[in-house]
Write a protein that holds these residues in place. Sequence first.
Motif, PDB file in Angstrom:
ATOM      1  N   SER A   1      -1.854   1.562   0.339  1.00 18.08           N
ATOM      2  CA  SER A   1      -2.361   2.457   1.533  1.00 18.08           C
ATOM      3  C   SER A   1      -2.847   2.009   2.612  1.00 18.08           C
ATOM      4  O   SER A   1      -3.724   1.171   2.380  1.00 18.08           O
ATOM      5  CB  SER A   1      -3.368   3.561   0.893  1.00 18.08           C
ATOM      6  OG  SER A   1      -4.342   2.889   0.321  1.00 18.08           O
ATOM      7  N   GLY A   2      -2.455   2.020   3.824  1.00 11.94           N
ATOM      8  CA  GLY A   2      -2.884   1.851   5.205  1.00 11.94           C
ATOM      9  C   GLY A   2      -2.586   0.041   5.205  1.00 11.94           C
ATOM     10  O   GLY A   2      -1.834  -0.365   4.512  1.00 11.94           O
ATOM     11  N   TYR A   3      -3.053  -0.583   6.456  1.00 17.87           N
ATOM     12  CA  TYR A   3      -2.658  -1.727   6.662  1.00 17.87           C
ATOM     13  C   TYR A   3      -3.175  -2.879   5.640  1.00 17.87           C
ATOM     14  O   TYR A   3      -2.470  -3.799   5.467  1.00 17.87           O
ATOM     15  CB  TYR A   3      -3.175  -2.144   8.243  1.00 17.87           C
ATOM     16  CG  TYR A   3      -2.754  -3.371   8.611  1.00 17.87           C
ATOM     17  CD1 TYR A   3      -1.245  -3.373   9.032  1.00 17.87           C
ATOM     18  CD2 TYR A   3      -3.802  -4.412   8.894  1.00 17.87           C
ATOM     19  CE1 TYR A   3      -0.838  -4.791   9.501  1.00 17.87           C
ATOM     20  CE2 TYR A   3      -3.008  -5.656   9.418  1.00 17.87           C
ATOM     21  CZ  TYR A   3      -1.820  -5.828   9.777  1.00 17.87           C
ATOM     22  OH  TYR A   3      -1.184  -7.054  10.122  1.00 17.87           O
ATOM     23  N   ALA A   4      -4.563  -2.584   5.269  1.00 16.55           N
ATOM     24  CA  ALA A   4      -5.164  -3.544   4.207  1.00 16.55           C
ATOM     25  C   ALA A   4      -4.200  -3.750   3.079  1.00 16.55           C
ATOM     26  O   ALA A   4      -4.047  -4.711   2.473  1.00 16.55           O
ATOM     27  CB  ALA A   4      -6.448  -2.932   3.923  1.00 16.55           C
ATOM     28  N   GLY A   5      -3.718  -2.543   2.317  1.00 14.62           N
ATOM     29  CA  GLY A   5      -2.895  -2.592   1.474  1.00 14.62           C
ATOM     30  C   GLY A   5      -1.570  -3.067   1.659  1.00 14.62           C
ATOM     31  O   GLY A   5      -0.917  -3.803   0.628  1.00 14.62           O
ATOM     32  N   LEU A   6      -1.066  -3.024   2.813  1.00 11.54           N
ATOM     33  CA  LEU A   6       0.324  -3.898   3.164  1.00 11.54           C
ATOM     34  C   LEU A   6       0.091  -5.324   3.233  1.00 11.54           C
ATOM     35  O   LEU A   6       0.812  -6.256   2.812  1.00 11.54           O
ATOM     36  CB  LEU A   6       0.897  -3.398   4.179  1.00 11.54           C
ATOM     37  CG  LEU A   6       1.492  -1.911   4.247  1.00 11.54           C
ATOM     38  CD1 LEU A   6       2.078  -1.332   5.683  1.00 11.54           C
ATOM     39  CD2 LEU A   6       2.547  -1.942   3.272  1.00 11.54           C
ATOM     40  N   VAL A   7      -1.120  -5.707   3.708  1.00  9.30           N
ATOM     41  CA  VAL A   7      -1.680  -7.043   3.780  1.00  9.30           C
ATOM     42  C   VAL A   7      -1.665  -7.624   2.375  1.00  9.30           C
ATOM     43  O   VAL A   7      -1.017  -8.864   2.147  1.00  9.30           O
ATOM     44  CB  VAL A   7      -2.861  -7.219   4.551  1.00  9.30           C
ATOM     45  CG1 VAL A   7      -3.515  -8.704   4.354  1.00  9.30           C
ATOM     46  CG2 VAL A   7      -2.676  -6.870   6.074  1.00  9.30           C
ATOM     47  N   VAL A   8      -2.099  -6.961   1.314  1.00  4.89           N
ATOM     48  CA  VAL A   8      -2.314  -7.489   0.056  1.00  4.89           C
ATOM     49  C   VAL A   8      -1.077  -7.579  -0.596  1.00  4.89           C
ATOM     50  O   VAL A   8      -0.780  -8.582  -1.118  1.00  4.89           O
ATOM     51  CB  VAL A   8      -3.084  -6.510  -0.899  1.00  4.89           C
ATOM     52  CG1 VAL A   8      -2.958  -6.823  -2.271  1.00  4.89           C
ATOM     53  CG2 VAL A   8      -4.736  -6.395  -0.415  1.00  4.89           C
ATOM     54  N   TYR A   9       0.047  -6.503  -0.217  1.00  4.83           N
ATOM     55  CA  TYR A   9       1.276  -6.645  -0.610  1.00  4.83           C
ATOM     56  C   TYR A   9       2.053  -7.897   0.000  1.00  4.83           C
ATOM     57  O   TYR A   9       2.738  -8.564  -0.861  1.00  4.83           O
ATOM     58  CB  TYR A   9       2.082  -5.271  -0.271  1.00  4.83           C
ATOM     59  CG  TYR A   9       3.683  -5.515  -0.519  1.00  4.83           C
ATOM     60  CD1 TYR A   9       4.119  -5.560  -1.772  1.00  4.83           C
ATOM     61  CD2 TYR A   9       4.433  -5.558   0.488  1.00  4.83           C
ATOM     62  CE1 TYR A   9       5.518  -5.701  -1.923  1.00  4.83           C
ATOM     63  CE2 TYR A   9       5.769  -5.817   0.467  1.00  4.83           C
ATOM     64  CZ  TYR A   9       6.390  -5.659  -0.895  1.00  4.83           C
ATOM     65  OH  TYR A   9       7.793  -5.819  -1.022  1.00  4.83           O
ATOM     66  N   ALA A  10       1.833  -8.110   1.094  1.00  2.00           N
ATOM     67  CA  ALA A  10       2.519  -9.404   1.846  1.00  2.00           C
ATOM     68  C   ALA A  10       1.959 -10.442   0.954  1.00  2.00           C
ATOM     69  O   ALA A  10       2.965 -11.441   0.937  1.00  2.00           O
ATOM     70  CB  ALA A  10       2.277  -9.169   3.342  1.00  2.00           C
ATOM     71  N   VAL A  11       0.772 -10.589   0.638  1.00  2.00           N
ATOM     72  CA  VAL A  11       0.160 -11.683  -0.008  1.00  2.00           C
ATOM     73  C   VAL A  11       0.889 -12.052  -1.306  1.00  2.00           C
ATOM     74  O   VAL A  11       1.706 -13.350  -1.367  1.00  2.00           O
ATOM     75  CB  VAL A  11      -1.391 -11.870  -0.157  1.00  2.00           C
ATOM     76  CG1 VAL A  11      -1.852 -12.872  -0.983  1.00  2.00           C
ATOM     77  CG2 VAL A  11      -1.947 -11.994   1.450  1.00  2.00           C
ATOM     78  N   PHE A  12       0.870 -11.162  -2.132  1.00  2.00           N
ATOM     79  CA  PHE A  12       1.419 -11.060  -3.427  1.00  2.00           C
ATOM     80  C   PHE A  12       3.049 -11.295  -3.480  1.00  2.00           C
ATOM     81  O   PHE A  12       3.567 -11.797  -4.322  1.00  2.00           O
ATOM     82  CB  PHE A  12       1.060  -9.801  -4.236  1.00  2.00           C
ATOM     83  CG  PHE A  12      -0.199 -10.011  -4.815  1.00  2.00           C
ATOM     84  CD1 PHE A  12      -0.725 -10.550  -6.044  1.00  2.00           C
ATOM     85  CD2 PHE A  12      -1.278  -9.372  -4.234  1.00  2.00           C
ATOM     86  CE1 PHE A  12      -1.985 -10.757  -6.599  1.00  2.00           C
ATOM     87  CE2 PHE A  12      -2.691  -9.465  -4.848  1.00  2.00           C
ATOM     88  CZ  PHE A  12      -2.934  -9.919  -5.844  1.00  2.00           C
ATOM     89  N   PHE A  13       3.563 -10.686  -2.428  1.00  2.30           N
ATOM     90  CA  PHE A  13       5.113 -10.883  -2.331  1.00  2.30           C
ATOM     91  C   PHE A  13       5.359 -12.260  -1.928  1.00  2.30           C
ATOM     92  O   PHE A  13       6.404 -12.783  -2.318  1.00  2.30           O
ATOM     93  CB  PHE A  13       5.729  -9.741  -1.270  1.00  2.30           C
ATOM     94  CG  PHE A  13       7.099  -9.681  -1.121  1.00  2.30           C
ATOM     95  CD1 PHE A  13       8.091 -10.203  -2.126  1.00  2.30           C
ATOM     96  CD2 PHE A  13       7.506  -9.301   0.135  1.00  2.30           C
ATOM     97  CE1 PHE A  13       9.171 -10.303  -1.915  1.00  2.30           C
ATOM     98  CE2 PHE A  13       8.892  -9.565   0.455  1.00  2.30           C
ATOM     99  CZ  PHE A  13       9.704  -9.719  -0.527  1.00  2.30           C
TER     100      PHE A  13
END
Length: 468
Positions: free
Chosen positions: A352-364
């Motif tokens: 959820s939100g931009y912070a969540g997508l940053v976490v996804y980008a790191v793990f991805f």
Amino acid sequence: MPSAAATSLGYQPPDGGWGWAVVFGAFISIGFSYAFPKSLTIYFKEIQQYFSASYSEIAWMSSIMLASMYAGGPVSSMLVNRYGSRPVVMVGGLMVATAMVAASFGTSILHLYLCVGVMGGFGLAFNLQPALTIIGTYFQVKRPLANGLAMTGSPVVLSTLAPLNQFLLDSFGWRGSFLILGGIVLNCCVAGSLMRPVNKKVTLRDNNAGAPRSNGAAAEEAAAEDTNAQSVDLLTEQERNESSKSGGFASRFVDLTLFRHRGFLIYLTGNVVMFFGFFAPVVFLAPYAKHQGIDEYSAAFLLSIFALVDMFVRPGTGFVANSKWIRPRIQYFFSFAVTYNGVCHLLCPFASGYAGLVVYAVFFGLAFGMLSALLFEVLMDLVGAHRFSTAVGLVTIIECGPVLLGPPISGALVDIFNDYKYMYYACGVVMLVSGIFFFIMNYYNYKKLEEEERERQSVAMEMRTNCL
């Protein structure tokens, strides 16, 4: 475990020395091969306006280039088997440079399809396969590390070309930029010049000697445990020769007996499924962020985060894969990387939100880097360095279909549901299924290899007993 496939080369790869210069050349060559088609998307909007083309028409330019790169795999492999890696890479660099210069004078979108798409794509194929192949001739003990370092070229070159292309576009327009890119890509010729053939006379294996002095017992252990042993063919040498005689021209240059190699078939089947969900999550990451109301610059920064993590993970993965704990069962490590990608995509819609997508980008980025670093290393592990050139050519031409169709199918899901989350669910399921398939079939393959090795040892003992 069976003996390492490297022993069938008839020499001990140097595992260093000039090999690190070869890795640097492969770093450049592989970097341009994977990053160049992606970086050209910066010019799409201006070219689209210039030729009054639709978005789908202009997008085909990059798709044709990627498809040509994969389809040119067998041709590249045949040339490498005949002439070696160095001249093929240098010719490939000249082809891409010529294609970009010719495209700068383009008068229609069809002209760009032929120059950038077809000619440029085949030139990149002549850069990719030889660079991957020659590493196996220089490295055995440190090969996963060498492959990981070479594969790091893709995110490094992409992160360099992306801002450079934007600067060139703003300063010179797309025609002038294509001319300059034609000169820049000639660096592939320099990279190719570093790929001199390994000096087999110097590194001939002494059958009466012990382990190599430079690496001691550790090197011998790594070579013995290396699951390149899976390249112990299901065919005898006599069967292979008979196949070559009956197969005509193609069999003389392409080892079609690979289609009867158990490990190769497992790898090929899993990869064909996997590639349907491999590229789409990267392609749609920024549009997905914009769809959630995030501004353009922040959405683009997600790709920068992804690329940065990817850049450091690839050599790290090579280092881990080269360890004595992972190397003997590296296929399981690859299976985990594929499964991990699938789990990341399945969890993405819950961010959820931009912070969540940053976490996804790191793990991805972590997952994508692991998979990319191992992608060709595990193939070499399965078939051996001596058959890798042909194997990678056959794999890439078959993967051409899912590479070309994967993103459009994923885009169709977005159009149908008007939401990106179902696309990420689909890609996650595809990757997860592929990972589970790899785990099960690699377990089966390892067990069969152990059974075959026990049978060979039993037969060998019986022969020695009979001789006595």
